[in-house]
Scaffold this motif. Structure first.
Motif, PDB file in Angstrom:
ATOM      1  N   SER A   5       0.742  -1.204  -0.042  1.00  0.00           N
ATOM      2  CA  SER A   5      -0.099  -0.138   0.048  1.00  0.00           C
ATOM      3  C   SER A   5       1.062   1.304   0.149  1.00  0.00           C
ATOM      4  CB  SER A   5      -0.933  -0.016   1.188  1.00  0.00           C
ATOM      5  OG  SER A   5      -0.172   0.141   2.516  1.00  0.00           O
ATOM      6  N   VAL A   6       0.237   2.348  -0.433  1.00  0.00           N
ATOM      7  CA  VAL A   6       0.801   3.636  -0.356  1.00  0.00           C
ATOM      8  C   VAL A   6       0.071   4.608   0.090  1.00  0.00           C
ATOM      9  CG1 VAL A   6       1.909   5.321  -1.902  1.00  0.00           C
ATOM     10  CG2 VAL A   6       2.276   2.959  -2.835  1.00  0.00           C
ATOM     11  N   SER A  27       6.462   7.279  -0.046  1.00  0.00           N
ATOM     12  CA  SER A  27       5.505   7.349  -1.217  1.00  0.00           C
ATOM     13  C   SER A  27       6.137   8.149  -2.603  1.00  0.00           C
ATOM     14  CB  SER A  27       4.368   8.034  -0.514  1.00  0.00           C
ATOM     15  OG  SER A  27       4.559   9.318  -0.166  1.00  0.00           O
ATOM     16  N   ASP A  28       7.080   9.285  -2.119  1.00  0.00           N
ATOM     17  CA  ASP A  28       7.436   9.935  -3.199  1.00  0.00           C
ATOM     18  C   ASP A  28       8.477   8.972  -3.958  1.00  0.00           C
ATOM     19  OD1 ASP A  28       6.232  12.306  -2.503  1.00  0.00           O
ATOM     20  OD2 ASP A  28       7.598  13.004  -1.229  1.00  0.00           O
ATOM     21  N   PHE A  29       9.246   8.293  -3.184  1.00  0.00           N
ATOM     22  CA  PHE A  29      10.177   7.392  -4.027  1.00  0.00           C
ATOM     23  C   PHE A  29       9.330   6.316  -4.918  1.00  0.00           C
ATOM     24  CE2 PHE A  29      12.437   3.488  -4.263  1.00  0.00           C
ATOM     25  CZ  PHE A  29      13.573   3.733  -4.742  1.00  0.00           C
ATOM     26  N   VAL A  30       8.362   5.809  -4.382  1.00  0.00           N
ATOM     27  CA  VAL A  30       7.748   4.672  -4.865  1.00  0.00           C
ATOM     28  C   VAL A  30       7.033   5.472  -6.156  1.00  0.00           C
ATOM     29  CG1 VAL A  30       5.579   3.231  -5.008  1.00  0.00           C
ATOM     30  CG2 VAL A  30       7.264   3.266  -3.148  1.00  0.00           C
ATOM     31  N   ASN A  31       6.190   6.538  -6.185  1.00  0.00           N
ATOM     32  CA  ASN A  31       5.616   7.373  -7.250  1.00  0.00           C
ATOM     33  C   ASN A  31       6.617   7.582  -8.336  1.00  0.00           C
ATOM     34  OD1 ASN A  31       3.019   6.638  -5.781  1.00  0.00           O
ATOM     35  ND2 ASN A  31       3.091   8.637  -4.685  1.00  0.00           N
ATOM     36  N   GLY A  32       7.512   8.286  -7.683  1.00  0.00           N
ATOM     37  CA  GLY A  32       8.695   8.698  -8.758  1.00  0.00           C
ATOM     38  C   GLY A  32       9.258   7.643  -9.742  1.00  0.00           C
ATOM     39  N   ARG A  73       3.752   0.329  -8.581  1.00  0.00           N
ATOM     40  CA  ARG A  73       2.340   0.257  -8.359  1.00  0.00           C
ATOM     41  C   ARG A  73       1.998  -0.732  -7.125  1.00  0.00           C
ATOM     42  NH1 ARG A  73      -1.016   0.168 -14.086  1.00  0.00           N
ATOM     43  NH2 ARG A  73      -0.063   2.448 -14.730  1.00  0.00           N
ATOM     44  N   VAL A  74       1.060  -0.813  -6.311  1.00  0.00           N
ATOM     45  CA  VAL A  74       0.807  -1.900  -5.402  1.00  0.00           C
ATOM     46  C   VAL A  74       0.821  -3.026  -6.012  1.00  0.00           C
ATOM     47  CG1 VAL A  74      -1.016  -2.795  -3.815  1.00  0.00           C
ATOM     48  CG2 VAL A  74      -0.514  -0.395  -3.905  1.00  0.00           C
TER      49      VAL A  74
END
Length: 309
Positions: free
Chosen positions: A262-263, A294-299, A303-304
């Protein structure tokens, strides 16, 4: 009485202050030579040298204590007490015979965690408490008789930097108690129980590499126990990423370790780990600023359900 103080790190400073407050005369401060630091690789003296100069104390940076220069200097001073706190070098036997009292300030509950990293390993191993020991300076590393010990509880969220700071404060109190025993002629040592000895080996950069197949609790302890160096890190492809703040969390299902579960809007990311999950709050990609997970994952457009590492 005349004190010669040996120390080289931030941890040493509180012990030096205790020597200055003891009522005895600190006749010499011995520290290690300057080291090259920073991008320009400028030679920087130890914090102990800077503190000694601030107090107007004589200071020496002997490259080797076995040198004739060091031996002659210390013999001429005729010290009554040696105090060593995070000095980083072995004091040779021929010098240990000079003073009447030899005090080694060690941040662990000796005989536990003899060695180079006694603050880190109690956190890494999940210990509930640690402490400070004042022991005799012996030829064998951290093997001297115990003069005094005081305990300190390890808070579940405390990292090694914070614990070192607290133990440094505790070391000053412990030394003050030992100086009082010396004043009263009541200082006595107790031999260590060799059956209970454990060692805190020197940390390496490789110790910081984590696997999400490890338990979330172990990963969280590595983040806290390996701060600030070598730090806990993983690789996202070829990118080295430092984990700065994370905690074990509950999770349902049997996702592969390293999977993004999850994010969250508040900035954390839940990652599957061995036997549970790890909630990562802050991290730092190599060469970049600290950021929310979350910024690392989104950048990186993760995705989940996809794998972080």
């Amino acid at each position: 009485m005349k004190i010669v103080f040996f120390g080289s790190s931030d941890f040493s400073l509180r012990s030096l202050e205790a020597c200055l407050a003891s009522g005895h005369e600190t006749v010499l401060v011995v520290t290690t030579p300057p080291k090259k630091k920073g991008r320009g690789l400028h030679l920087e003296p130890t914090v102990v040298r800077l503190a000694a100069e601030k107090h107007g104390l004589p200071v020496e940076e002997f490259p080797h204590l076995r040198s004739s220069m060091a031996s002659e200097k210390l013999k001429k001073l005729a010290p009554d007490i040696f105090v060593a706190a995070s000095y980083g070098k072995i004091i040779p036997p021929e010098l240990l015979s000079l003073p009447q009292y030899r005090l080694n300030v060690h941040p662990s509950l000796i005989p536990l965690y003899r060695g180079a990293a006694p603050v880190n390993w109690p956190i890494l191993n999940g210990d509930k408490e640690t402490g400070v020991s004042i022991i005799d300076i012996a030829e064998k590393m951290d093997a001297g008789d115990i003069f005094y010990q005081t305990r300190y509880p390890i808070h579940p969220a405390m990292n090694a930097v914070e614990l070192l700071h607290e133990l440094a404060k505790l070391s000053a109190e412990a030394l003050a108690a030992v100086f009082e025993m010396i004043h009263k002629g009541a200082l006595r040592g107790i031999a260590q129980d060799e059956a209970k000895v454990s060692f805190a080996r020197k940390l390496t950069k490789e110790d910081g590499l984590i696997s999400f197949e490890e338990s979330a609790d172990l990963i969280a302890r590595k983040i806290r126990g390996l701060s600030p160096w070598p730090g806990a890190y993983f690789f996202f492809g070829q990118e080295r990423v430092m984990l700065l703040a994370a905690a074990p969390a509950e999770a349902s299902g049997t996702a592969k370790p390293g999977t993004v579960l999850s994010v969250e809007k508040e900035g954390s990311v839940l990652i599957a780990a061995g036997g549970g999950a790890l909630r990562i709050h802050r991290l730092k990609p190599e060469g970049k600023n600290v950021m929310m997970a979350s910024d690392f994952v989104n950048g990186r457009r993760l995705r989940v359900g996809e794998t972080l590492a």
